[in-house]
Scaffold this motif. Sequence first.
Motif, PDB file in Angstrom:
ATOM      1  N   VAL A   1     -65.849 -30.573  34.054  1.00  0.00           N
ATOM      2  CA  VAL A   1     -66.874 -31.615  34.251  1.00  0.00           C
ATOM      3  C   VAL A   1     -67.080 -31.876  35.741  1.00  0.00           C
ATOM      4  O   VAL A   1     -68.215 -32.012  36.219  1.00  0.00           O
ATOM      5  N   LEU A   2     -65.974 -31.959  36.492  1.00  0.00           N
ATOM      6  CA  LEU A   2     -66.081 -32.207  37.927  1.00  0.00           C
ATOM      7  C   LEU A   2     -66.792 -31.061  38.641  1.00  0.00           C
ATOM      8  O   LEU A   2     -67.638 -31.286  39.515  1.00  0.00           O
TER       9      LEU A   2
ATOM     10  N   SER B   1     -70.456 -31.187  37.715  1.00  0.00           N
ATOM     11  CA  SER B   1     -71.086 -32.316  38.403  1.00  0.00           C
ATOM     12  C   SER B   1     -71.263 -32.022  39.887  1.00  0.00           C
ATOM     13  O   SER B   1     -72.259 -32.438  40.497  1.00  0.00           O
ATOM     14  N   SER B   2     -70.292 -31.314  40.481  1.00  0.00           N
ATOM     15  CA  SER B   2     -70.377 -31.009  41.909  1.00  0.00           C
ATOM     16  C   SER B   2     -71.589 -30.148  42.233  1.00  0.00           C
ATOM     17  O   SER B   2     -72.116 -30.193  43.345  1.00  0.00           O
TER      18      SER B   2
ATOM     19  N   MET C   1     -75.177 -32.534  40.621  1.00  0.00           N
ATOM     20  CA  MET C   1     -75.514 -33.786  41.305  1.00  0.00           C
ATOM     21  C   MET C   1     -76.308 -33.561  42.595  1.00  0.00           C
ATOM     22  O   MET C   1     -77.414 -34.111  42.750  1.00  0.00           O
TER      23      MET C   1
END
Length: 260
Positions: free
Chosen positions: A221-222, A225-226, A229
């Motif tokens: 997820v990170l 998202s990185s 986003m």
Amino acid sequence: MMAMVCLPRLKEINRDIVKRGVMVGIALTAANLSFVIGVSGTSATRAGFLNNLFVLVVPLLCYLIWRDKIDRLTFAGLCLAISGIIALAAGGGFSRGDIFSTVCALFIALHIISVSKVLRSNDDVYLVTLFQFITVTILGGLLVLILPQPEFHIGPVSAGALFYCALFPTVICFTVQNTFQRFTTPTRASLIYTLDPVWSMLGGFALLGERLGVWEALGCVLIFSSVVMPLTVKLVAERRALRLYLNQERRPEEAEASGS
């Protein structure tokens, strides 16, 4: 397969086309090799998310080579990506396959940059793509001859997989990429490419029975998202700037129409 597509174009081959195809092909060889080694040593889901880091590596390389500035959003994305890799490592260690999958992101970024810097608008994309694949074939063949290879057998399943990989993700995919990436912005193209790990994850779940632990899921997820986003914010900014530009173009026309 690509040679068959290019048969009517072979008479247009020149030294410039060969040079561009070889340059792009060297980068693609490194990306293909690191990808295969990486995915053979880790899950398809983890490899997909780690490969996707190329979206953040592109601006980093542009900064190191051409001193292009890294904006705050990209820097925040890099921090999130590092956090995601740490979470992945905490959830299941960081295997040799994970390392090669991360290195693969670097070579994918180099391939994308080489496509952007090498290809011109008037190039015959099909011929450049053909010599790109010829370069991959020659370098891959040399590696097979030089490196010790274990005995292997190609059965119906692996033969079908080989045919699929040659046709869809290679011939069709890279030809379409080289043809149409020039007609959109890098931000939009990168945002579309972020769907890669989503398909890897769905394929791993449905076809391979892969499951993620809590830390692994958090890491994915990170990492996702990185990438998403910063690109989403940039895409919104691009649309806002385009809207303002179009409004400024309309005002003189409206004023002239009302005056007449």
